[in-house]
Scaffold this active site. Structure first.
Site, mmCIF file in Angstrom:
data_model
loop_
_atom_site.group_PDB
_atom_site.id
_atom_site.type_symbol
_atom_site.label_atom_id
_atom_site.label_comp_id
_atom_site.label_asym_id
_atom_site.label_seq_id
_atom_site.Cartn_x
_atom_site.Cartn_y
_atom_site.Cartn_z
ATOM 1 N NE ARG A 19 -20.116 43.676 0.465
ATOM 2 C CZ ARG A 19 -19.787 42.407 0.528
ATOM 3 N NH1 ARG A 19 -19.273 41.808 -0.532
ATOM 4 N NH2 ARG A 19 -20.003 41.689 1.625
ATOM 5 C CB SER A 148 -25.002 27.582 -4.722
ATOM 6 O OG SER A 148 -23.810 27.266 -5.434
ATOM 7 C CE1 TYR A 161 -21.316 27.970 -1.897
ATOM 8 C CE2 TYR A 161 -21.650 29.677 -0.253
ATOM 9 C CZ TYR A 161 -21.790 29.212 -1.537
ATOM 10 O OH TYR A 161 -22.415 29.992 -2.483
ATOM 11 C CE LYS A 165 -25.394 29.450 -0.434
ATOM 12 N NZ LYS A 165 -26.292 30.619 -0.561
HETATM 13 N N1 LIG Z 1 -21.039 34.539 -6.762
HETATM 14 C C1 LIG Z 1 -21.263 33.238 -7.043
HETATM 15 O O1 LIG Z 1 -20.520 32.599 -7.830
HETATM 16 C C2 LIG Z 1 -22.404 32.526 -6.405
HETATM 17 C C3 LIG Z 1 -23.084 33.072 -5.313
HETATM 18 N N2 LIG Z 1 -24.117 32.351 -4.751
HETATM 19 C C4 LIG Z 1 -24.870 32.915 -3.628
HETATM 20 O O2 LIG Z 1 -25.334 34.198 -3.971
HETATM 21 C C5 LIG Z 1 -25.598 34.933 -2.778
HETATM 22 C C6 LIG Z 1 -25.014 36.327 -2.900
HETATM 23 O O3 LIG Z 1 -23.609 36.205 -2.920
HETATM 24 P P1 LIG Z 1 -22.698 37.120 -3.874
HETATM 25 O O4 LIG Z 1 -23.474 38.323 -4.293
HETATM 26 O O5 LIG Z 1 -22.081 36.265 -4.889
HETATM 27 O O6 LIG Z 1 -21.557 37.506 -2.840
HETATM 28 P P2 LIG Z 1 -21.164 38.895 -2.190
HETATM 29 O O7 LIG Z 1 -20.124 38.548 -1.179
HETATM 30 O O8 LIG Z 1 -20.868 39.898 -3.240
HETATM 31 O O9 LIG Z 1 -22.500 39.363 -1.454
HETATM 32 C C7 LIG Z 1 -22.939 38.724 -0.290
HETATM 33 C C8 LIG Z 1 -23.932 39.670 0.360
HETATM 34 O O10 LIG Z 1 -24.408 39.087 1.562
HETATM 35 C C9 LIG Z 1 -24.340 40.059 2.589
HETATM 36 N N3 LIG Z 1 -24.185 39.386 3.888
HETATM 37 C C10 LIG Z 1 -23.154 38.608 4.300
HETATM 38 N N4 LIG Z 1 -23.373 38.158 5.538
HETATM 39 C C11 LIG Z 1 -24.574 38.674 5.928
HETATM 40 C C12 LIG Z 1 -25.344 38.585 7.107
HETATM 41 N N5 LIG Z 1 -24.909 37.879 8.152
HETATM 42 N N6 LIG Z 1 -26.527 39.245 7.152
HETATM 43 C C13 LIG Z 1 -26.966 39.975 6.096
HETATM 44 N N7 LIG Z 1 -26.289 40.091 4.948
HETATM 45 C C14 LIG Z 1 -25.101 39.446 4.876
HETATM 46 C C15 LIG Z 1 -23.168 40.957 2.237
HETATM 47 O O11 LIG Z 1 -23.303 42.219 2.847
HETATM 48 C C16 LIG Z 1 -23.312 41.034 0.721
HETATM 49 O O12 LIG Z 1 -24.179 42.061 0.340
HETATM 50 C C17 LIG Z 1 -24.983 34.107 -1.640
HETATM 51 O O13 LIG Z 1 -26.018 33.417 -0.971
HETATM 52 C C18 LIG Z 1 -24.085 33.107 -2.369
HETATM 53 O O14 LIG Z 1 -23.942 31.897 -1.654
HETATM 54 C C19 LIG Z 1 -24.508 31.130 -5.241
HETATM 55 C C20 LIG Z 1 -23.860 30.582 -6.303
HETATM 56 C C21 LIG Z 1 -22.765 31.242 -6.955
HETATM 57 C C1 LIG Z 2 -18.347 30.899 -3.757
HETATM 58 C C2 LIG Z 2 -18.252 30.019 -4.983
HETATM 59 O O1 LIG Z 2 -17.092 30.236 -5.691
HETATM 60 C C3 LIG Z 2 -19.396 30.352 -5.882
HETATM 61 O O2 LIG Z 2 -20.533 30.322 -5.083
HETATM 62 C C4 LIG Z 2 -21.119 29.132 -5.264
HETATM 63 O O3 LIG Z 2 -22.095 28.783 -4.678
HETATM 64 C C5 LIG Z 2 -20.427 28.337 -6.287
HETATM 65 O O4 LIG Z 2 -19.579 27.400 -5.644
HETATM 66 C C6 LIG Z 2 -19.608 29.350 -6.963
HETATM 67 O O5 LIG Z 2 -18.437 28.840 -7.489
#
Ligand SMILES: NC(=O)C1=CN([C@@H]2O[C@H](COP(=O)(O)OP(=O)(O)OC[C@H]3O[C@@H](n4cnc5c(N)ncnc54)[C@H](O)[C@@H]3O)[C@@H](O)[C@H]2O)C=CC1
Ligand SMILES: C[C@H](O)[C@@H]1OC(=O)[C@H](O)[C@@H]1O
Length: 258
Positions: A19, A148, A161, A165
């Site tokens: 996702r 992040s 968290y 990061k």
């Molecule tokens: N959405 C945001 O505002 C931000 C997200 N991030 C980082 O971006 C990355 C992706 O997150 P998003 O796409 O936003 O969230 P999301 O929740 O949509 O996707 C997270 C993904 O990680 C996978 N996942 C979770 N636990 C897992 C595990 N144990 N093993 C393998 N896969 C696993 C899930 O299946 C999913 O595909 C994360 O590392 C998050 O910390 C960083 C900064 C901002």
């Molecule tokens: C999960 C937070 O809302 C998102 O992921 C991050 O790493 C930043 O804090 C964003 O706000």
């Protein structure tokens, strides 16, 4: 050693690509005809298959592999499957991550450990498992880890968290030293506020969303494609001299204090 130009089709692993940002990144690499490993944790095969269909539609070749990145045995098994199928990687994107928002005093050891194991230990385990073969292959390559904006700032509900990061960002700096001599560069990407499931519940707070948007000079929240595009850019030959860098992808949110 000069960093060799990656030969098409490239082999790319995107952890957590069922996702969100990982899905967009897998599809982006599919557009270049890459062989893309779509990794997902237990219970998300359906989402991962949707990602695989997007990779195929974009022109790539997907390989769906289940592995909880926090589980050393699962990571070892994933590495064996990928190496038996496609050999060594050209690009590793450490993307998998969780952010269960919680008050500091409500964070028990189990929750602390789970966030640390998925977000930080997972990057260590996956990177060690896959770069060993990349070094042996001698083709150079890229390690790109999704840190992040939270590596540089705190969050009252993200005590567990934010530390992970910051750890990812630090890990890339040390690995830049270890792997650079093998033509493998290591960089961190630091997204800001990106509209994905990780924020779905938190962003029901409309006042918080309005505050976030007011801090972002480009006037909008980020989309997964905004991050996927930068990850693809950092995989290109032109980025060969970036090693140990932190790359903000936040629309200007971090710098906008006043
Ligand atoms: N959405 C945001 O505002 C931000 C997200 N991030 C980082 O971006 C990355 C992706 O997150 P998003 O796409 O936003 O969230 P999301 O929740 O949509 O996707 C997270 C993904 O990680 C996978 N996942 C979770 N636990 C897992 C595990 N144990 N093993 C393998 N896969 C696993 C899930 O299946 C999913 O595909 C994360 O590392 C998050 O910390 C960083 C900064 C901002
Ligand atoms: C999960 C937070 O809302 C998102 O992921 C991050 O790493 C930043 O804090 C964003 O706000």
């Amino acid at each position: 050693m000069n960093v060799p130009v990656p030969q098409a089709p490239r082999t790319v692993l995107v952890t957590g690509s069922a996702r969100g940002i990982g899905r967009a990144t897998a599809a982006r690499f599919g557009r270049e005809g890459a062989r893309v490993v779509v990794n997902h944790p237990p219970g998300e095969r359906g989402f991962a298959q949707e990602t695989a269909e997007l990779v195929t539609a974009a022109g790539g070749t997907p390989l769906v592999v289940e592995a909880d990145v926090a589980d050393p045995d699962a990571v070892t098994a994933m590495a064996r499957t990928v190496h038996d199928t496609w050999g060594s990687l050209d690009v590793l994107v450490n993307n998998a991550g969780i952010c269960p928002f919680a008050d500091f005093f409500d964070i028990d050891v189990a929750l602390w450990d789970r966030v640390q194991h998925v977000n930080l230990r997972g990057v260590f385990l996956v990177t060690q498992a896959f770069t060993r073969a990349m070094v042996e292959a001698g083709r150079g390559g890229r390690v790109l880890s999704v840190s992040s904006i939270s590596a540089w700032v705190g969050g009252s509900q993200q005590v567990h968290y934010c530390t992970t990061k910051a750890g990812i960002s630090s890990l890339m700096k040390s690995l830049a030293i270890v792997l650079g001599p093998h033509g493998i560069t290591c960089n961190a990407v630091l997204p800001g506020a990106i509209a994905t499931d990780i924020n779905k519940d938190d962003w029901t707070d409309t006042a918080k969303v309005d505050y976030f948007r007011s801090r972002i000079p480009v006037g909008r929240m980020g989309e997964p494609a905004d991050v996927a595009g930068v990850l693809w850019l950092l995989s290109q030959p032109e980025s060969a001299y970036m090693n140990g860098s932190d790359v903000l992808v936040d629309g200007g949110m971090f710098v906008n204090l006043q």
